[in-house]
Motif scaffolding. Structure first.
Motif, PDB file in Angstrom:
ATOM      1  N   LEU A   1       0.812  -1.223   0.000  1.00  0.00           N
ATOM      2  CA  LEU A   1       0.000   0.000   0.000  1.00  0.00           C
ATOM      3  C   LEU A   1       0.842   1.268   0.000  1.00  0.00           C
ATOM      4  CD1 LEU A   1      -2.666  -1.178   2.603  1.00  0.00           C
ATOM      5  CD2 LEU A   1      -2.891  -1.121   0.095  1.00  0.00           C
ATOM      6  N   LYS A   2       2.145   1.134   0.188  1.00  0.00           N
ATOM      7  CA  LYS A   2       3.099   2.247   0.194  1.00  0.00           C
ATOM      8  C   LYS A   2       2.720   3.364   1.177  1.00  0.00           C
ATOM      9  CE  LYS A   2       4.410   1.549  -4.626  1.00  0.00           C
ATOM     10  NZ  LYS A   2       5.137   0.440  -4.627  1.00  0.00           N
ATOM     11  N   PRO A   3       2.487   2.996   2.443  1.00  0.00           N
ATOM     12  CA  PRO A   3       2.119   4.031   3.412  1.00  0.00           C
ATOM     13  C   PRO A   3       3.326   4.818   3.911  1.00  0.00           C
ATOM     14  CG  PRO A   3       2.281   1.936   4.517  1.00  0.00           C
ATOM     15  CD  PRO A   3       2.522   1.673   3.046  1.00  0.00           C
ATOM     16  N   GLU A   4       3.058   6.038   4.342  1.00  0.00           N
ATOM     17  CA  GLU A   4       4.051   6.817   5.090  1.00  0.00           C
ATOM     18  C   GLU A   4       4.019   6.393   6.549  1.00  0.00           C
ATOM     19  OE1 GLU A   4       4.081  11.201   4.740  1.00  0.00           O
ATOM     20  OE2 GLU A   4       2.476  10.846   3.294  1.00  0.00           O
ATOM     21  N   MET A   5       2.805   6.077   7.002  1.00  0.00           N
ATOM     22  CA  MET A   5       2.578   5.800   8.402  1.00  0.00           C
ATOM     23  C   MET A   5       1.459   4.774   8.540  1.00  0.00           C
ATOM     24  SD  MET A   5       1.444   8.505  11.340  1.00  0.00           S
ATOM     25  CE  MET A   5       2.929   9.437  11.030  1.00  0.00           C
ATOM     26  N   VAL A   6       1.596   3.921   9.544  1.00  0.00           N
ATOM     27  CA  VAL A   6       0.565   2.939   9.875  1.00  0.00           C
ATOM     28  C   VAL A   6       0.096   3.221  11.294  1.00  0.00           C
ATOM     29  CG1 VAL A   6       0.071   0.491  10.248  1.00  0.00           C
ATOM     30  CG2 VAL A   6       1.509   1.187   8.321  1.00  0.00           C
ATOM     31  N   LEU A   7      -1.215   3.268  11.472  1.00  0.00           N
ATOM     32  CA  LEU A   7      -1.823   3.446  12.780  1.00  0.00           C
ATOM     33  C   LEU A   7      -2.464   2.125  13.183  1.00  0.00           C
ATOM     34  CD1 LEU A   7      -3.738   6.795  12.098  1.00  0.00           C
ATOM     35  CD2 LEU A   7      -1.399   6.508  12.951  1.00  0.00           C
ATOM     36  N   LEU A   8      -2.169   1.649  14.362  1.00  0.00           N
ATOM     37  CA  LEU A   8      -2.745   0.400  14.862  1.00  0.00           C
ATOM     38  C   LEU A   8      -3.644   0.709  16.042  1.00  0.00           C
ATOM     39  CD1 LEU A   8      -2.973  -2.710  15.026  1.00  0.00           C
ATOM     40  CD2 LEU A   8      -0.881  -2.675  16.424  1.00  0.00           C
ATOM     41  N   GLY A   9      -4.928   0.446  15.893  1.00  0.00           N
ATOM     42  CA  GLY A   9      -5.898   0.631  16.971  1.00  0.00           C
ATOM     43  C   GLY A   9      -6.139  -0.681  17.682  1.00  0.00           C
ATOM     44  N   THR A  10      -5.883  -0.709  18.974  1.00  0.00           N
ATOM     45  CA  THR A  10      -5.938  -1.961  19.730  1.00  0.00           C
ATOM     46  C   THR A  10      -7.122  -2.026  20.693  1.00  0.00           C
ATOM     47  OG1 THR A  10      -4.387  -1.074  21.360  1.00  0.00           O
ATOM     48  CG2 THR A  10      -3.453  -2.345  19.542  1.00  0.00           C
ATOM     49  N   GLY A  11      -8.199  -1.336  20.383  1.00  0.00           N
ATOM     50  CA  GLY A  11      -9.387  -1.384  21.230  1.00  0.00           C
ATOM     51  C   GLY A  11      -9.410  -0.279  22.265  1.00  0.00           C
ATOM     52  N   LYS A  12      -9.977  -0.589  23.431  1.00  0.00           N
ATOM     53  CA  LYS A  12     -10.111   0.421  24.489  1.00  0.00           C
ATOM     54  C   LYS A  12      -8.789   0.781  25.144  1.00  0.00           C
ATOM     55  CE  LYS A  12     -13.727  -1.143  27.117  1.00  0.00           C
ATOM     56  NZ  LYS A  12     -14.900  -1.201  27.926  1.00  0.00           N
TER      57      LYS A  12
ATOM     58  N   ASP B   1       2.355   3.757  14.652  1.00  0.00           N
ATOM     59  CA  ASP B   1       1.862   4.363  15.890  1.00  0.00           C
ATOM     60  C   ASP B   1       0.752   3.484  16.434  1.00  0.00           C
ATOM     61  OD1 ASP B   1       3.495   6.591  16.077  1.00  0.00           O
ATOM     62  OD2 ASP B   1       2.174   7.839  14.859  1.00  0.00           O
ATOM     63  N   VAL B   2       0.887   3.101  17.685  1.00  0.00           N
ATOM     64  CA  VAL B   2      -0.098   2.256  18.346  1.00  0.00           C
ATOM     65  C   VAL B   2      -0.924   3.126  19.279  1.00  0.00           C
ATOM     66  CG1 VAL B   2      -0.433   0.227  19.806  1.00  0.00           C
ATOM     67  CG2 VAL B   2       1.512   0.322  18.232  1.00  0.00           C
ATOM     68  N   MET B   3      -2.242   2.961  19.229  1.00  0.00           N
ATOM     69  CA  MET B   3      -3.129   3.792  20.040  1.00  0.00           C
ATOM     70  C   MET B   3      -4.452   3.078  20.258  1.00  0.00           C
ATOM     71  SD  MET B   3      -3.696   6.628  16.992  1.00  0.00           S
ATOM     72  CE  MET B   3      -1.943   6.817  16.815  1.00  0.00           C
ATOM     73  N   ASP B   4      -5.266   3.620  21.145  1.00  0.00           N
ATOM     74  CA  ASP B   4      -6.603   3.047  21.295  1.00  0.00           C
ATOM     75  C   ASP B   4      -7.415   3.401  20.053  1.00  0.00           C
ATOM     76  OD1 ASP B   4      -8.371   5.490  21.806  1.00  0.00           O
ATOM     77  OD2 ASP B   4      -6.946   5.700  23.457  1.00  0.00           O
ATOM     78  N   THR B   5      -8.515   2.710  19.859  1.00  0.00           N
ATOM     79  CA  THR B   5      -9.274   2.862  18.613  1.00  0.00           C
ATOM     80  C   THR B   5      -9.837   4.275  18.436  1.00  0.00           C
ATOM     81  OG1 THR B   5      -9.757   0.507  18.550  1.00  0.00           O
ATOM     82  CG2 THR B   5     -11.209   1.938  17.275  1.00  0.00           C
ATOM     83  N   GLY B   6     -10.275   4.902  19.508  1.00  0.00           N
ATOM     84  CA  GLY B   6     -10.782   6.270  19.394  1.00  0.00           C
ATOM     85  C   GLY B   6      -9.718   7.225  18.897  1.00  0.00           C
ATOM     86  N   ALA B   7      -8.518   7.126  19.447  1.00  0.00           N
ATOM     87  CA  ALA B   7      -7.417   7.982  18.999  1.00  0.00           C
ATOM     88  C   ALA B   7      -7.056   7.679  17.555  1.00  0.00           C
ATOM     89  CB  ALA B   7      -6.205   7.803  19.913  1.00  0.00           C
TER      90      ALA B   7
ATOM     91  N   VAL C   1      -2.301   4.374   6.687  1.00  0.00           N
ATOM     92  CA  VAL C   1      -3.093   3.146   6.744  1.00  0.00           C
ATOM     93  C   VAL C   1      -3.502   2.941   8.185  1.00  0.00           C
ATOM     94  CG1 VAL C   1      -3.030   0.632   6.491  1.00  0.00           C
ATOM     95  CG2 VAL C   1      -1.917   2.067   4.779  1.00  0.00           C
ATOM     96  N   ALA C   2      -4.793   2.713   8.400  1.00  0.00           N
ATOM     97  CA  ALA C   2      -5.316   2.437   9.735  1.00  0.00           C
ATOM     98  C   ALA C   2      -5.635   0.955   9.849  1.00  0.00           C
ATOM     99  CB  ALA C   2      -6.571   3.262  10.003  1.00  0.00           C
ATOM    100  N   LEU C   3      -5.185   0.355  10.943  1.00  0.00           N
ATOM    101  CA  LEU C   3      -5.473  -1.038  11.242  1.00  0.00           C
ATOM    102  C   LEU C   3      -6.352  -1.066  12.483  1.00  0.00           C
ATOM    103  CD1 LEU C   3      -1.842  -2.422  10.903  1.00  0.00           C
ATOM    104  CD2 LEU C   3      -3.614  -2.355   9.135  1.00  0.00           C
ATOM    105  N   VAL C   4      -7.538  -1.635  12.358  1.00  0.00           N
ATOM    106  CA  VAL C   4      -8.468  -1.684  13.463  1.00  0.00           C
ATOM    107  C   VAL C   4      -8.662  -3.139  13.866  1.00  0.00           C
ATOM    108  CG1 VAL C   4     -10.798  -1.129  14.249  1.00  0.00           C
ATOM    109  CG2 VAL C   4      -9.675   0.349  12.571  1.00  0.00           C
ATOM    110  N   LEU C   5      -8.318  -3.484  15.090  1.00  0.00           N
ATOM    111  CA  LEU C   5      -8.575  -4.816  15.616  1.00  0.00           C
ATOM    112  C   LEU C   5      -9.976  -4.833  16.230  1.00  0.00           C
ATOM    113  CD1 LEU C   5      -5.166  -5.672  17.282  1.00  0.00           C
ATOM    114  CD2 LEU C   5      -6.215  -6.844  15.342  1.00  0.00           C
ATOM    115  N   SER C   6     -10.745  -5.860  15.889  1.00  0.00           N
ATOM    116  CA  SER C   6     -12.124  -5.899  16.364  1.00  0.00           C
ATOM    117  C   SER C   6     -12.238  -6.385  17.800  1.00  0.00           C
ATOM    118  CB  SER C   6     -12.980  -6.774  15.450  1.00  0.00           C
ATOM    119  OG  SER C   6     -12.530  -8.115  15.492  1.00  0.00           O
ATOM    120  N   ALA C   7     -11.267  -7.156  18.258  1.00  0.00           N
ATOM    121  CA  ALA C   7     -11.366  -7.672  19.636  1.00  0.00           C
ATOM    122  C   ALA C   7     -10.017  -7.582  20.324  1.00  0.00           C
ATOM    123  CB  ALA C   7     -11.841  -9.113  19.620  1.00  0.00           C
TER     124      ALA C   7
END
Length: 122
Positions: free
Chosen positions: A62-73, A94-100, A116-122
């Motif tokens: 996907l050739k991202p500059e940055m990846v955001l990983l949302g790990t839930g609450k 960058d790792v953060m909660d899903t809201g951030a 690119v945003a990565l959202v973990l469902s659980a």
């Protein structure tokens, strides 16, 4: 939580999030996702414990500059060996909660960043 819309035509924006779901452009998704400014697709890992190096390696296409990983609450950091391929390609993670994640993605997308945003469902 509902998010305020920013003025970015034809680009994905998170419009809401809550327990176990996010909304992108008002469309609700309940599973793990990869979200780019132009695409939303399912992402294989369901839980944080399911993360593998291959899940991060596939993002390089996907050739991202940055990846955001949302790990839930709460914020949970994956082991550096899992995202080593991103580091080697000089792609920030960058790792953060899903809201951030939702708020940060919207800001970076409005700035026309290749994020690119990565959202973990659980």
């Amino acid at each position: 939580m509902k998010l305020h819309h920013t003025n970015v035509d034809n680009l994905n924006q998170f419009t809401s999030y809550g327990e176990g779901f996010v909304k992108v452009n008002q469309q609700q998704y309940d599973g793990s996702l990869i979200v780019t400014p132009s695409e939303v697709r399912e992402w294989q890992p369901v839980r944080f414990e399911d993360l593998q190096a291959e899940h991060f390696e596939q993002l390089l296409a996907l050739k991202p500059e940055m990846v955001l990983l949302g790990t839930g609450k709460s914020i949970r950091f994956p082991h550096p060996r899992l995202y080593a391929s991103l580091a080697q390609a000089h792609v920030g993670l960058d790792v953060m909660d899903t809201g951030a994640l939702c708020r940060t993605f919207n800001i970076l997308t409005a700035e026309e960043r290749r994020v690119v945003a990565l959202v973990l469902s659980a």
